[in-house]
Design a protein around this motif. Structure first.
Motif, PDB file in Angstrom:
ATOM      1  N   ARG A 153      15.964  21.411  74.918  1.00 44.96           N
ATOM      2  CA  ARG A 153      16.612  21.130  73.635  1.00 44.96           C
ATOM      3  C   ARG A 153      17.784  20.164  73.782  1.00 44.96           C
ATOM      4  NH1 ARG A 153      15.274  25.113  69.915  1.00 44.96           N
ATOM      5  NH2 ARG A 153      16.240  23.694  68.422  1.00 44.96           N
ATOM      6  N   GLU A 178      19.622  30.969  70.078  1.00 45.74           N
ATOM      7  CA  GLU A 178      19.075  32.015  69.211  1.00 45.74           C
ATOM      8  C   GLU A 178      17.849  31.533  68.434  1.00 45.74           C
ATOM      9  OE1 GLU A 178      22.806  34.885  68.037  1.00 45.74           O
ATOM     10  OE2 GLU A 178      22.531  33.065  66.886  1.00 45.74           O
ATOM     11  N   ASN A 179      17.806  30.239  68.095  1.00 42.71           N
ATOM     12  CA  ASN A 179      16.705  29.696  67.306  1.00 42.71           C
ATOM     13  C   ASN A 179      15.574  29.161  68.178  1.00 42.71           C
ATOM     14  OD1 ASN A 179      18.002  30.229  64.865  1.00 42.71           O
ATOM     15  ND2 ASN A 179      19.124  28.303  64.919  1.00 42.71           N
ATOM     16  N   SER A 180      15.689  29.357  69.461  1.00 43.49           N
ATOM     17  CA  SER A 180      14.667  28.882  70.383  1.00 43.49           C
ATOM     18  C   SER A 180      13.735  30.030  70.764  1.00 43.49           C
ATOM     19  CB  SER A 180      15.316  28.293  71.642  1.00 43.49           C
ATOM     20  OG  SER A 180      15.898  29.325  72.429  1.00 43.49           O
ATOM     21  N   ALA A 228      23.673  29.106  68.579  1.00 41.88           N
ATOM     22  CA  ALA A 228      22.638  29.009  67.547  1.00 41.88           C
ATOM     23  C   ALA A 228      21.378  28.350  68.091  1.00 41.88           C
ATOM     24  CB  ALA A 228      23.169  28.218  66.346  1.00 41.88           C
ATOM     25  N   ASP A 232      19.105  18.203  70.768  1.00 38.45           N
ATOM     26  CA  ASP A 232      19.967  18.948  69.845  1.00 38.45           C
ATOM     27  C   ASP A 232      21.403  18.971  70.354  1.00 38.45           C
ATOM     28  OD1 ASP A 232      17.837  19.526  68.181  1.00 38.45           O
ATOM     29  OD2 ASP A 232      17.358  21.388  69.205  1.00 38.45           O
ATOM     30  N   ALA A 276      15.036  33.376  72.370  1.00 38.36           N
ATOM     31  CA  ALA A 276      15.746  34.406  71.610  1.00 38.36           C
ATOM     32  C   ALA A 276      15.320  35.829  71.969  1.00 38.36           C
ATOM     33  CB  ALA A 276      15.577  34.154  70.113  1.00 38.36           C
TER      34      ALA A 276
END
Length: 236
Positions: free
Chosen positions: A63, A122-124, A119, A66, A127
């Motif tokens: 990620r 957590e959104n990956s 976040a 991001d 989680a």
């Protein structure tokens, strides 16, 4: 990560010793502690490294786009706003031979940057594994070290010779505030484009990985406690 190695070693020795001595309580405590420590160690490892056949591993490098976007937004929306630039120019600092943004950096609240990091995790797909080791609360001890490291990194960028030279040159041009914002954005964009998944992983590792070792320690401790309870209750 010495804490992780020591925790796993103690748990393994307890398991083997309990098995050798035929001590059910010692064996169960060691086995549960070992399982908790290894599970948490694997969770920490999977944050930074891709593990074959384990879906969701290597979330940090996977990620990295991001993270790059979050860093750019942080710089432009928190530091180089029109208000901050105007305040910087109005006190005459633009004419100085050196530009020091240390005071500004120290006053900025970098909590949103840490929250963005949490976040993303957590959104990956990581989680569920994070939830097994306590959820986002397990990452909270890393908040202060993360913010301190981030401030140091931003200070180093703002004090580089290239950054200072470009900033002073831009101050001499018409419509300096808008032009300055565009130039700073371009500098940040080019620097971020030089980042690779490996470099992003190393940056995040340097900030928080050594503190994540405590997850392994506590995994071993709580696993041992659960094992002790299990061993005692089986005697009834």
């Amino acid at each position: 990560m010495n804490k992780s190695i020591i925790t796993n070693f103690i748990a393994l020795i307890s398991t083997l010793l309990g098995l050798y001595l035929g001590n059910h309580i010692l064996y169960t405590v060691g086995l549960f502690a070992l399982s908790g420590a290894i599970t948490n160690w694997l969770a920490v490892h999977m944050l930074f490294e891709k593990v074959p056949l384990l879906y969701g591993s290597g979330v940090i490098p996977a990620r990295f786009e991001d993270f790059k976007l979050a860093i750019r937004q942080l710089m432009m929306e928190q530091f180089f706003t029109k208000e901050n630039i105007d305040r910087f120019l109005s006190n005459g600092s633009g004419a100085s031979t050196s530009i020091d943004l240390t005071n500004v950096i120290e006053k900025i609240d970098l909590t949103p940057a840490f929250n963005n990091l949490v976040a993303v995790i957590e959104n990956s797909s990581f989680a569920p594994m994070l939830a097994m080791v306590g959820g986002s609360e397990a990452l909270q001890p890393m908040k202060t070290p993360f913010i301190e490291k981030m401030k140091v990194s931003i200070q180093e960028i703002s004090q580089s010779e290239q950054f200072t030279t470009l900033l002073r040159e831009e101050l001499e041009q018409p419509d300096m505030i808008e032009n300055l914002q565009a130039k700073v954005s371009d500098i940040i964009e080019k620097r971020l484009n030089e980042l690779t998944p490996q470099l992003v992983k190393e940056i995040i590792q340097a900030m928080i990985k050594k503190h994540l070792g405590w997850l392994v320690v506590w995994g071993g401790i709580f696993g041992g406690i659960i094992g002790l309870i299990a061993a005692l209750t089986t005697n009834f």
